[in-house]
Scaffold this active site. Structure first.
Site, short mmCIF file in Angstrom:
data_model
loop_
_atom_site.label_atom_id
_atom_site.label_comp_id
_atom_site.label_asym_id
_atom_site.label_seq_id
_atom_site.Cartn_x
_atom_site.Cartn_y
_atom_site.Cartn_z
CG ASP A 176 -0.33 -0.34 2.62
OD1 ASP A 176 0.95 -0.61 2.45
OD2 ASP A 176 -0.90 -0.59 3.60
CG ASN A 236 -8.51 -0.85 12.30
OD1 ASN A 236 -7.43 -1.61 11.66
ND2 ASN A 236 -9.09 0.13 11.41
CG HIS A 258 -5.61 -1.97 8.99
ND1 HIS A 258 -5.74 -0.56 9.21
CD2 HIS A 258 -4.16 -2.23 8.82
CE1 HIS A 258 -4.73 -0.02 9.34
NE2 HIS A 258 -3.81 -1.00 9.12
C1 GLP Z 1 -0.13 0.41 8.46
C2 GLP Z 1 0.01 -0.30 7.46
C3 GLP Z 1 -0.24 -1.85 7.72
C4 GLP Z 1 0.35 -2.20 8.94
C5 GLP Z 1 0.12 -1.62 10.01
C6 GLP Z 1 0.71 -2.04 11.36
O1 GLP Z 1 -1.48 0.69 8.74
N1 GLP Z 1 -0.93 0.22 6.17
O2 GLP Z 1 0.35 -2.56 6.53
O3 GLP Z 1 0.42 -3.72 8.84
O4 GLP Z 1 -0.07 -0.08 9.81
O5 GLP Z 1 1.65 -1.19 11.53
P1 GLP Z 1 2.72 -1.53 12.84
O6 GLP Z 1 3.59 -2.70 12.55
O7 GLP Z 1 3.35 -0.09 13.08
O8 GLP Z 1 1.80 -1.94 14.01
#
Ligand code: GLP
Length: 238
Positions: free
Chosen positions: A67, A136, A138
Site C-alpha cells: 500500500d 483494528n 486491517h
Molecule cells: C499500517 C500499514 C499496515 C501495517 C499496519 C501496522 O496501517 N498499512 O500494512 O500492518 O500499519 O503497523 P505496525 O506494524 O506499526 O503496528
C-alpha cells in the site's frame, strides 16, 4: 493456518527473516510482497545483514508493496516508498526496476490500481507476502468493512488508523486520509502469507482474527481460509 509463538520481538523477526531468506534461496527469482509499519523493521534489518554477509542474493527478486498513502510522493519521508527504500531496498541494493509500490500521486488513481493488479499478474503473482496487522484488524490498508473480494483499490482511512499512524507525523492533520492498497482478494491470491503480530494493542484483535468468525469487520480473519498462511506472534504482547 499455522500459528507460531515467538518469545519476543527479536525472535519473531528472526523467524520471519529466515522464512524470507529460505524463500529466496529456494527460488532466487521470487516475487515478494512487503509491508510497512514498525512490526517488520527488525526483519528488514536482518535481511539487510544477510545481504551484507553475502549469504542471500536478492538481486533477482521482484517486489510488490501492499500500500501507499494517497498524496505523498515517493520522496516524502512518511511515504511507504521512502520507508521501504530506507529500511530495505537501499540496504540490499535492489534494482529499482524490480520494485513495485503503488503510486499515491498518480494523476489517475483508477488506472494506477488496475496497472498494479496487471503488474502483479505479469510477473506471475506473488510467491510470498509479508503482512502486518493494524490495531483494528486491517491488512494492508483494508479497513474493517472492506469487501473480502476486493482487488487493489483506493480506501478512505478510518479515524482509528489515522490516529494510530499519526505517531509518524508531526501533526494528526498531516496524516493522509486516503490510501491505495492491494485488496483482500489480491492478498489472498498470494501463494504464501506470513503475518507478523507484535506491538501494543494487538492481543485482542489477533485473538478475534484467528479464532472468531470470518467476516469483513476483521479483515485479517479471512486469512483463516488461506491454504498456506503462517502467523508468527510475539507472545510478549499477549
Ligand atoms: C499500517 C500499514 C499496515 C501495517 C499496519 C501496522 O496501517 N498499512 O500494512 O500492518 O500499519 O503497523 P505496525 O506494524 O506499526 O503496528
Amino acid at each position: 493456518m499455522e500459528i507460531i509463538y515467538a518469545s519476543n520481538y527479536e525472535e519473531m523477526s528472526r523467524k520471519a527473516a529466515i522464512a524470507i531468506a529460505q524463500q529466496v534461496i529456494k527460488k532466487p527469482t521470487s516475487v515478494l510482497g512487503f509491508a510497512t509499519g514498525s512490526t517488520p523493521l527488525r526483519t528488514y534489518e536482518m535481511l539487510s545483514e544477510y545481504h551484507r554477509l553475502g549469504i542471500v542474493d536478492f538481486s533477482s527478486i521482484n517486489t510488490f508493496n501492499l500500500d501507499e498513502y494517497v498524496g505523498l510522493s515517493s520522496d516524502h519521508p512518511q511515504s511507504y516508498s521512502f520507508f521501504m527504500y530506507k529500511n530495505l531496498f537501499y540496504q540490499i541494493q535492489l534494482d529499482p526496476n524490480r520494485i513495485h509500490i503503488p503510486s499515491g500521486t498518480a494523476s489517475d488513481l483508477s488506472k494506477e490500481r488496475a496497472d498494479y493488479e496487471e503488474a502483479i499478474q505479469s510477473l506471475g503473482g506473488i510467491d510470498f507476502q509479508l503482512l502486518g496487522l493494524g490495531p483494528n484488524g486491517h491488512i494492508g490498508f483494508n479497513e474493517p468493512g472492506t469487501q473480502l473480494n476486493s482487488i487493489t483499490h483506493v480506501v478512505s482511512l478510518s479515524q482509528e488508523t489515522i490516529k494510530a499512524n499519526s505517531r509518524f507525523f508531526t501533526k494528526l492533520e498531516e496524516v493522509p486520509k486516503k490510501a491505495i492498497t492491494m485488496g483482500i482478494k489480491t492478498i489472498m491470491n498470494n501463494r504464501k502469507i506470513l503475518l507478523l503480530v507484535s506491538g501494543e494493542k494487538k492481543a485482542e484483535i489477533i485473538r478475534r482474527a484467528l479464532s472468531g468468525p470470518i467476516n469483513e469487520e476483521i479483515p485479517a480473519s479471512v486469512l483463516q481460509l488461506h491454504p498456506n498462511a503462517t502467523v508468527v506472534i510475539d507472545q510478549s504482547i499477549l
